[in-house]
Structure formats: structure tokens, C-alpha cells
Design a protein around this motif. Structure first.
Motif, PDB file in Angstrom:
ATOM      1  N   LEU A  77      22.223  18.197  18.087  1.00  0.00           N
ATOM      2  CA  LEU A  77      22.656  16.914  19.022  1.00  0.00           C
ATOM      3  C   LEU A  77      23.641  16.523  20.749  1.00  0.00           C
ATOM      4  CD1 LEU A  77      22.473  14.388  15.535  1.00  0.00           C
ATOM      5  CD2 LEU A  77      20.083  14.814  16.873  1.00  0.00           C
ATOM      6  N   TRP A  78      22.617  17.353  21.503  1.00  0.00           N
ATOM      7  CA  TRP A  78      23.367  17.085  22.562  1.00  0.00           C
ATOM      8  C   TRP A  78      23.717  16.259  23.277  1.00  0.00           C
ATOM      9  CZ3 TRP A  78      24.505  22.534  23.652  1.00  0.00           C
ATOM     10  CH2 TRP A  78      24.040  22.946  23.432  1.00  0.00           C
ATOM     11  N   SER A  79      24.674  15.620  24.009  1.00  0.00           N
ATOM     12  CA  SER A  79      25.801  14.935  24.457  1.00  0.00           C
ATOM     13  C   SER A  79      24.286  14.599  26.034  1.00  0.00           C
ATOM     14  CB  SER A  79      26.549  14.206  25.056  1.00  0.00           C
ATOM     15  OG  SER A  79      26.616  15.635  26.070  1.00  0.00           O
ATOM     16  N   ASP A  80      23.757  15.773  26.520  1.00  0.00           N
ATOM     17  CA  ASP A  80      22.620  15.369  27.377  1.00  0.00           C
ATOM     18  C   ASP A  80      21.132  15.437  26.993  1.00  0.00           C
ATOM     19  OD1 ASP A  80      21.462  16.640  30.033  1.00  0.00           O
ATOM     20  OD2 ASP A  80      23.094  16.117  30.660  1.00  0.00           O
ATOM     21  N   SER A  81      20.894  14.857  27.293  1.00  0.00           N
ATOM     22  CA  SER A  81      18.743  14.597  27.186  1.00  0.00           C
ATOM     23  C   SER A  81      17.989  15.503  27.368  1.00  0.00           C
ATOM     24  CB  SER A  81      18.795  13.029  26.480  1.00  0.00           C
ATOM     25  OG  SER A  81      18.758  12.877  28.332  1.00  0.00           O
ATOM     26  N   ARG A  82      19.022  16.469  28.620  1.00  0.00           N
ATOM     27  CA  ARG A  82      18.268  17.428  28.905  1.00  0.00           C
ATOM     28  C   ARG A  82      17.592  19.072  28.021  1.00  0.00           C
ATOM     29  NH1 ARG A  82      20.681  17.487  34.945  1.00  0.00           N
ATOM     30  NH2 ARG A  82      22.300  16.691  33.308  1.00  0.00           N
ATOM     31  N   ASN A  84      17.357  20.824  25.233  1.00  0.00           N
ATOM     32  CA  ASN A  84      16.810  21.268  23.791  1.00  0.00           C
ATOM     33  C   ASN A  84      17.226  21.010  22.307  1.00  0.00           C
ATOM     34  OD1 ASN A  84      14.802  21.699  21.799  1.00  0.00           O
ATOM     35  ND2 ASN A  84      13.564  22.967  22.830  1.00  0.00           N
ATOM     36  N   CYS A  90      22.143  25.657  26.653  1.00  0.00           N
ATOM     37  CA  CYS A  90      21.606  24.137  26.972  1.00  0.00           C
ATOM     38  C   CYS A  90      22.232  24.507  28.581  1.00  0.00           C
ATOM     39  CB  CYS A  90      21.840  22.594  26.923  1.00  0.00           C
ATOM     40  SG  CYS A  90      21.107  21.578  27.657  1.00  0.00           S
TER      41      CYS A  90
END
Length: 127
Positions: A77-82, A84, A90
């Protein structure tokens, strides 16, 4: 690798050179969870734990963030929605004097545990 910045997708480098950006499963350095980063420059780039810094003549470039120590059955669950959620790496654009901090929660889908990690990339361009 310099032509990769002209690609439409910032993940182009990952697809072009996946062995450069994925840690080895046998590398003891990645036994505990954390995050490393690197900044794409014209030279040889190395991941650094927790924070990274680079200088380059480019007006902007890419910052790569890598999850270290993720289990084989994971979700990020990355802090940046771009980013994957099925990848341990990322990349995001970075500009001079505008640090980028990435954080992530890494879920172990095999035993329902998780860890959190973050790293900050600092970039300075010059002419």
C-alpha cells in the motif's frame, strides 16, 4: 538508461532492467523490512536505505523506491497512487530542491502481518 526518461511510462526502466531494481531473494541485507531509494542519474546508481541524494545536470529525473525484505506473497500500500501494489519498486518524478518522501505498508498475505517503511529522495540539478 538515459532514453528511458523520454518514455511515456516512468516504470520503463523497471521493465528494461528488472535485475537492476529487484533485490536478490538470497541477499541477507534484505532480511528485515525497510525501504531504499535511488535517483536515476547519468552514472551508476545505488540504492541507499531510508534516504538518498543525487546531483545531475538534468532538470528532472526519476526517484526509485524499493521495498526491502518483503515476503513472497505480498501487497504494498504505497503512499503514491501511481505505484503498483503488486510491485516492490515504484518510480516517481523528482525535481531539484523538492524532496520526495515515499511511505508504504507491506502486507504479508500468507500470515496477515505487515510492516511499514519509508524513504526520502533528495535531488539537486546543476548546469
Amino acid at each position: 538508461a538515459t532514453d528511458a526518461l523520454n518514455s511515456e511510462s516512468p516504470e520503463y526502466l523497471l521493465e528494461l532492467f528488472p535485475e537492476m531494481y529487484e533485490p536478490s531473494a538470497n541477499d541477507e541485507q534484505f532480511a528485515s523490512g525497510g525501504m531504499s531509494c535511488l535517483i536515476e542519474t547519468l552514472g551508476f546508481d545505488i540504492y541507499e536505505a531510508n534516504a538518498c541524494f543525487a546531483e545531475s545536470p538534468r532538470p528532472s529525473t526519476l526517484a526509485f523506491f524499493r521495498i526491502d525484505g518483503a515476503p513472497s506473497n505480498f501487497r504494498v500500500l504505497w503512499s503514491d497512487s501511481r505505484c503498483n501494489p503488486n510491485r516492490k519498486v515504484c518510480s516517481v518524478p523528482i525535481s531539484p530542491l523538492r524532496p520526495v518522501t515515499m511511505s508504504a505498508t507491506v502486507l504479508n498475505l500468507s500470515n496477515n502481518t505487515f510492516f511499514t517503511a519509508s524513504a526520502t529522495a533528495h535531488y539537486e540539478g546543476f548546469e
